[in-house]
Design a protein around this motif. Structure first.
Motif, short mmCIF file in Angstrom:
data_model
loop_
_atom_site.label_atom_id
_atom_site.label_comp_id
_atom_site.label_asym_id
_atom_site.label_seq_id
_atom_site.Cartn_x
_atom_site.Cartn_y
_atom_site.Cartn_z
N VAL A 541 0.84 -1.19 0.00
CA VAL A 541 0.00 0.00 0.00
C VAL A 541 0.88 1.25 0.00
O VAL A 541 0.61 2.22 -0.72
CB VAL A 541 -0.95 0.00 1.22
N SER A 542 1.97 1.21 0.80
CA SER A 542 2.79 2.42 0.86
C SER A 542 3.52 2.68 -0.46
O SER A 542 3.64 3.83 -0.88
CB SER A 542 3.77 2.37 2.03
N LYS A 545 0.98 4.28 -2.71
CA LYS A 545 0.77 5.68 -2.33
C LYS A 545 1.90 6.54 -2.86
O LYS A 545 1.68 7.61 -3.43
CB LYS A 545 0.75 5.80 -0.81
N GLU A 546 3.13 6.05 -2.66
CA GLU A 546 4.31 6.80 -3.10
C GLU A 546 4.29 7.06 -4.60
O GLU A 546 4.64 8.13 -5.07
CB GLU A 546 5.55 5.97 -2.78
N PHE A 553 -7.61 3.36 -0.13
CA PHE A 553 -6.33 2.94 0.42
C PHE A 553 -6.40 1.97 1.58
O PHE A 553 -5.40 1.40 1.95
CB PHE A 553 -5.51 4.16 0.85
#
Ligand code: SER
Length: 608
Positions: A541-542, A545-546, A553
C-alpha cells in the motif's frame, strides 16, 4: 466462549496453524457488482480470484465478513433467522483441496479450547456430502476424508446418530453459482446435535431435518466447476475451497443456548427493548422483540458501511426502509413510545465498534437517518389513520360490516399498518377484517416482489462479462479525469456497473457545469483514442501511495495490493478485472450528473 473470542480463534487457527493470510472483510454493499444488493457470503468479493485472477495476499485466505440475506426476511422473528450475520470463512485459491479443507474444519471444531479450537464433541457431529447426479459424480472423495476421521456412512433405514455421513442431492449439497453462471461445486456440510429429542422424521431425513435437532454450522464448498450460460458444468481452471461458518449460530451452540438472540450479541439490545416497552417477556412479545433486535442490527450495519445507503424506495435503500419500518411497527405493538430506534442503534454501535470501526465512523449518519426515518414513518402512520377514517362511512353502510382484505393490505402496503393494528382499529369501529383476503393480497404482492428479486439475480453474480470489464476500465478513466477537472478532493464514494452503464459516486460539493462535464468526457475519449495499454502490478500500500496511485487505500487485501495503470494516464488500486487496451472502449459518453447525497455527486455513463 464469547463471539469475540470465536472470531479471533478462527482467524488465529487459519493464520498461525495453516498459513492463511487474513484479508479485510468487504463492504456490505457490493462494489462493481450489479447482480446482488448485499454481500451475502464471504466469497462474493472473491469471485474474480475463484475464476483465476491472482490474489495479492496469496492462495490461502481467511476473514470474517459482514453479510445480509433478505430472502427470508419474513421468517425473522423465529429463534434462528437473522438478516444480518457474520460469516467466518477460509479459502484456498487453487491451493489445498478436499482433504486438507475437511481436516482443518474438523480440527478447528473439535480441537480442545485450550489448544485453539472450539472443543466441540465429535460424537455430536454429523456431516453431509453430495450424492451425485448427471452434472457431477457422487462426492466419494469428501466422504473418504470424513471416514478417515472416524465418520461412518449412514445406511438407508438405520437411525440417525452422531458420527454419520449422509448423502444429499444438489438442493442440499451443492453451492453456487450465486447468480445464473459462475463458480460452484459440491459441498460438505457440518451439523451439530442440539440435544433436542428426535422428531418422527429425523431417522429418514437425517441431520438436515427441519425440526432442527441438528443445526448446520459450517459449509465447505469445493468450487471445481463453472456453470455455463447454457446450464452445463465444466471444470474450473483451478480447484478452490470456499468455506463459511455462521458466527452467531456457533456462538449460541457453544454457550448452550437455543438461539443467537440469547447470546451477548443481542442481550443489551433486547434488555433495552423490554425496558422501553415496560414489559416482561412472553412468547408473544418475544417475536416482536426479536424482529426489532434483528432488523435494527442489520439497519445499523447497512447505514454504517463504507458504501452505506440511506432509506429510499429503491434497491438497498428500500430493503433498509422495510427493516427499519418493520422494527418501528413492532415497537409500537409493544407499546414503545416513538423514537427508540436510535437508542437501540447506540447499543449496537458500542458493542461492535472494536471489530467494525466503520460503525463509529458513521455514528452520526446512522443515528440521524434512523431518527429521520422514524419521524417520517410516524407521519405516514397518522396519514394512514386518516385514510381509514375516510373509508369508514362507506364500510359502515354495507350490511356485512367487513373491512375488505385489499383495503387492509393497502393500509399495510401504503401506510405500513400491521394487520393486527388494522384489525383492532376496525373492531373499535364495529367492523370485521377479512384477514384471508388480506393474506391473499399479501401473497400476491410477495410473489411479485420475489419475481423482482429473481430478476435482480438473473445477471449472474459478479458478472465479469466483456461489457462490464470495459465499463470498469472506463470508471478508472472517469475517476482520473474528474480529479483533473474538479480537483484533488474528488474521491470515489461508490461504483456500480451493469452490462449497460457505469455509475460512479464521488465527493464534490457542487453540481458540475456543462463545461466541466464536456471536459471530463473529452479527456476520457482522448485516452480511448490514444489506445493506452493497461498493466497490473502488485505492490505494498505504501509503495502504491508513493507512486501516486489513487483509489481506496484501506488495506482491503492485506498489505499487498494490485495496482492497475492505464498507460501514463491513471494509476489506481483495484482488484480488477480490466481490458488490455483503452481502444476496446471505443467511445465514452456521460448520460447524467446528479446529486447522490449531501456532498456526493453521481455520474451515469456509457461506452461504445
Ligand atoms: N459460500 C458458501 C456459503 O455461503 C460457503 O461460504 O455457504
Amino acid at each position: 466462549m464469547l463471539a469475540k473470542e470465536v472470531r479471533q480463534r478462527y482467524i488465529d487457527f487459519f493464520v498461525n496453524k495453516h498459513g492463511h493470510k487474513q484479508i479485510a472483510g468487504a463492504s456490505l454493499i457490493p462494489e462493481n457488482d450489479p447482480t446482488v444488493l448485499f454481500t451475502t457470503a464471504g466469497m462474493h468479493p472473491l469471485v474474480p480470484y475463484l475464476l483465476g485472477e491472482k490474489h495479492p495476499a496469496g492462495k490461502r485466505l481467511v476473514n470474517h465478513q459482514k453479510c445480509v440475506r433478505t430472502d427470508d426476511i419474513d421468517e425473522v422473528g423465529d429463534i434462528c433467522h437473522l438478516t444480518f450475520f457474520e460469516m467466518l470463512g477460509n479459502w484456498s485459491l487453487g491451493d489445498y483441496f478436499k482433504k486438507e479443507a475437511i481436516e482443518m474444519s474438523f480440527d478447528f471444531l473439535t480441537c480442545p479450547a485450550d489448544k485453539g479450537g472450539l472443543g466441540l464433541d465429535s460424537a455430536n457431529l454429523c456431516v453431509s456430502c453430495f450424492e451425485g447426479d448427471k452434472d457431477a459424480p457422487k462426492d466419494d472423495e469428501a466422504a473418504a476424508v470424513w471416514e478417515s476421521l472416524g465418520f461412518k456412512r449412514h445406511t438407508k433405514g438405520k437411525p440417525l446418530n452422531g458420527g454419520q455421513i449422509w448423502f444429499y442431492a444438489k438442493k442440499d449439497n451443492w453451492w453456487g453459482p450465486a447468480g445464473q453462471t459462475g463458480p460452484c461445486g459440491p459441498d460438505t456440510e457440518m451439523f451439530y446435535d442440539t440435544g433436542k429429542p428426535k422428531c418422527p422424521l429425523c431417522d429418514t431425513k437425517g441431520p438436515s431435518c427441519e425440526c432442527r435437532k441438528y443445526i448446520e454450522i459450517w459449509n465447505d464448498v469445493f468450487m471445481q466447476y463453472n456453470k455455463n450460460d447454457d446450464g452445463s458444468f465444466s471444470p474450473l481452471k483451478q480447484q478452490n475451497v470456499d468455506t463459511g461458518l455462521g458466527l452467531e449460530r456457533v456462538v449460541a451452540l457453544l454457550q448452550g443456548v437455543k438461539s443467537p438472540f440469547e447470546t451477548e450479541l443481542f442481550k443489551d439490545a433486547i434488555d433495552k427493548i423490554y425496558e422501553l416497552a415496560g414489559i416482561k417477556g412472553t412468547d408473544e412479545t418475544a417475536i416482536s422483540v426479536r424482529i426489532i433486535a434483528d432488523h435494527l442490527r442489520a439497519a445499523v450495519f447497512i447505514l454504517g458501511d463504507k458504501f452505506g445507503v440511506a432509506p429510499s424506495n429503491t434497491d438497498q435503500g428500500y430493503i433498509l426502509r422495510r427493516l427499519i419500518r418493520r422494527a418501528i411497527r413492532h415497537g409500537k405493538k409493544l407499546g414503545i413510545a416513538y423514537n427508540f430506534t436510535d437508542r437501540i442503534a447506540l447499543i449496537y454501535i458500542d458493542f461492535y465498534k472494536d471489530v467494525y470501526p466503520e460503525l463509529e465512523e458513521f455514528h452520526e449518519k446512522i443515528i440521524t437517518e434512523l431518527q429521520n426515518e422514524e419521524e417520517k414513518f410516524m407521519k405516514t402512520l397518522i396519514h394512514g389513520e386518516k385514510e381509514f377514517e375516510k373509508m369508514l362511512p362507506n364500510l359502515l353502510k354495507n350490511k356485512e360490516k367487513i373491512l375488505p382484505g385489499r383495503l387492509a393490505f393497502k393500509l399495510f402496503d401504503t401506510y405500513g399498518f400491521p394487520i393486527e393494528m388494522t384489525e383492532e382499529l376496525a373492531k373499535e369501529n364495529g367492523l370485521k377484517t377479512d384477514k384471508q383476503g388480506y393474506i391473499d393480497a399479501y401473497k400476491k404482492h410477495q410473489e411479485l416482489s420475489r419475481c423482482g428479486a429473481e430478476q435482480k439475480f438473473a445477471g449472474g453474480l459478479a458478472d465479469h462479462s466483456e461489457a462490464t470489464t470495459k465499463l470498469h476500465t472506463a470508471t478508472h478513466l472517469l475517476h482520473k479525469a474528474l480529479i483533473m477537472v474538479l480537483g484533488d478532493h474528488v474521491a470515489q464514494k461508490g461504483s456500480n456497473i451493469t452490462v449497460d452503464r457505469l455509475r460512479f459516486d464521488f465527493s464534490h460539493p457542487d453540481k458540475m457545469t456543462d463545461e466541466q462535464l464536456k471536459k471530463v468526457e473529452n479527456i476520457v475519449n482522448e485516452q480511448i483514442k490514444r489506445a493506452l495499454e493497461i498493466k497490473c502490478e502488485e505492490m505494498t500500500v505504501s509503495e502504491a501511495k508513493e507512486k501516486g496511485a489513487i483509489g481506496l487505500f484501506e488495506s482491503k487485501y492485506g498489505d499487498r495490493v494490485k495496482v492497475y495503470t492505464v498507460g501514463d494516464f491513471s494509476m489506481e488500486i483495484c482488484g480488477g478485472p480490466h481490458v488490455q487496451n483503452t481502444s476496446e472502449l471505443k467511445s465514452f459518453k456521460i448520460l447524467k450528473e446528479q446529486s447522490s447525497s449531501s456532498g456526493i455527486r453521481r455520474i451515469k455513463a456509457v461506452i461504445g
